[in-house]
Design an enzyme around this catalytic site. Structure first.
Site, PDB file in Angstrom:
ATOM      1  N   ILE A   1      51.423  91.457  20.455  1.00  0.00           N
ATOM      2  CA  ILE A   1      52.498  91.215  19.492  1.00  0.00           C
ATOM      3  C   ILE A   1      53.752  91.763  20.170  1.00  0.00           C
ATOM      4  O   ILE A   1      53.739  92.867  20.703  1.00  0.00           O
ATOM      5  CB  ILE A   1      52.228  91.915  18.131  1.00  0.00           C
ATOM      6  CG1 ILE A   1      53.393  91.698  17.158  1.00  0.00           C
ATOM      7  CG2 ILE A   1      51.914  93.381  18.266  1.00  0.00           C
ATOM      8  CD1 ILE A   1      53.090  92.204  15.718  1.00  0.00           C
ATOM      9  N   SER A   2      54.825  90.972  20.208  1.00  0.00           N
ATOM     10  CA  SER A   2      56.044  91.402  20.897  1.00  0.00           C
ATOM     11  C   SER A   2      56.632  92.645  20.233  1.00  0.00           C
ATOM     12  O   SER A   2      56.438  92.898  19.044  1.00  0.00           O
ATOM     13  CB  SER A   2      57.099  90.292  20.872  1.00  0.00           C
ATOM     14  OG  SER A   2      56.622  89.128  21.481  1.00  0.00           O
TER      15      SER A   2
END
Ligand code: SAH
Length: 220
Positions: free
Chosen positions: A67-68
């Site tokens: 997940i960024s």
């Protein structure tokens, strides 16, 4: 054990802190900051990392993907200069967090993920949050999504070796494509604008580090 999804005061407080941090790091777009302050990021994170959800960090989400980092999500979203009702194509659904932020900014989102398991997981969480205006697809996003083209904006959330022409072709005139371009460890954030007569304007921003964009018009 079935996971309980709850958005408590504690989480809201942590989100306020994260939003303040992003403001200090230079995110100025109030729509983006409000979206970050609204979306329960801890829903998109594996339960063992949940307590860290509001730190400005990337986390593993399975299938070797991440997940960024919130700063990266805010930065890319800010570059899109979203308007309510914009039709946005996202390549790399991953956890679904970036898609949820785009939705919270008022966009109609079309998001493609190559890993079916991640897409399925993202669909469950996004449905739980109750996001409308969302279409998910499993496949190679480097080919775009021709049936729904043209898009006002396109966002690529994996590192590309170059800008796929097919994505540029699926933009409306005046539309933006925001994509990290570089090698497999470091990329520059690039914003391409499609001008009249298919002219291209290219702007280059900061360095980031994304997982690779794998596909026909990405890394092989
Ligand atoms: N936007 C995501 C970030 C996920 S990381 C989030 O908010 O969590 C990037 C994702 O891009 C990974 O899940 C990876 O599987 C996916 N990806 C890589 N190449 C792709 C391609 N050609 N088409 C679709 N998804 C791709």
């Amino acid at each position: 054990m079935l996971r309980k999804f709850e958005d408590a005061y504690k989480h809201k407080g942590l989100r306020n802190g994260l939003t303040d941090k992003l403001r200090l790091k230079g995110i100025k777009d109030e729509t983006v900051l409000k979206a970050i302050n609204t979306v329960p990021r801890h829903f998109f994170i594996p339960s063992e990392f949940e307590i860290h959800a509001y730190e400005d960090k990337a986390f593993p989400i399975g299938s070797g993907q991440t997940i960024s980092q919130p700063y990266t999500v805010a930065y890319q979203t800010q570059l899109l200069q979203l308007l309510v009702g914009d039709k946005v194509l996202e390549i790399g659904t991953g956890s679904g967090y970036q898609a949820s932020v785009l939705l919270a900014c008022g966009a109609n989102v079309y998001s493609i993920e190559r890993h079916a398991s991640l897409s399925k997981q993202a669909a469950t969480i996004l449905k739980l949050i109750g996001n409308q205006n969302l279409n998910l697809k499993v496949g190679d996003g480097t080919l775009g999504w021709q049936e729904h083209a043209p898009f006002n904006k396109i966002i690529v959330t994996a590192g590309a070796p170059s800008v796929p022409k097919v994505l540029f072709n699926q933009l409306i005139e005046g539309g933006f494509l925001v994509i990290p371009v570089g090698n497999d460890t470091k990329q520059k954030m690039v914003r391409i604008t499609k001008l009249a007569g298919n002219e291209i304007k290219t702007e280059i921003f900061e360095d980031f580090s994304f997982v690779p964009l794998i596909g026909e018009n990405g890394w092989q």
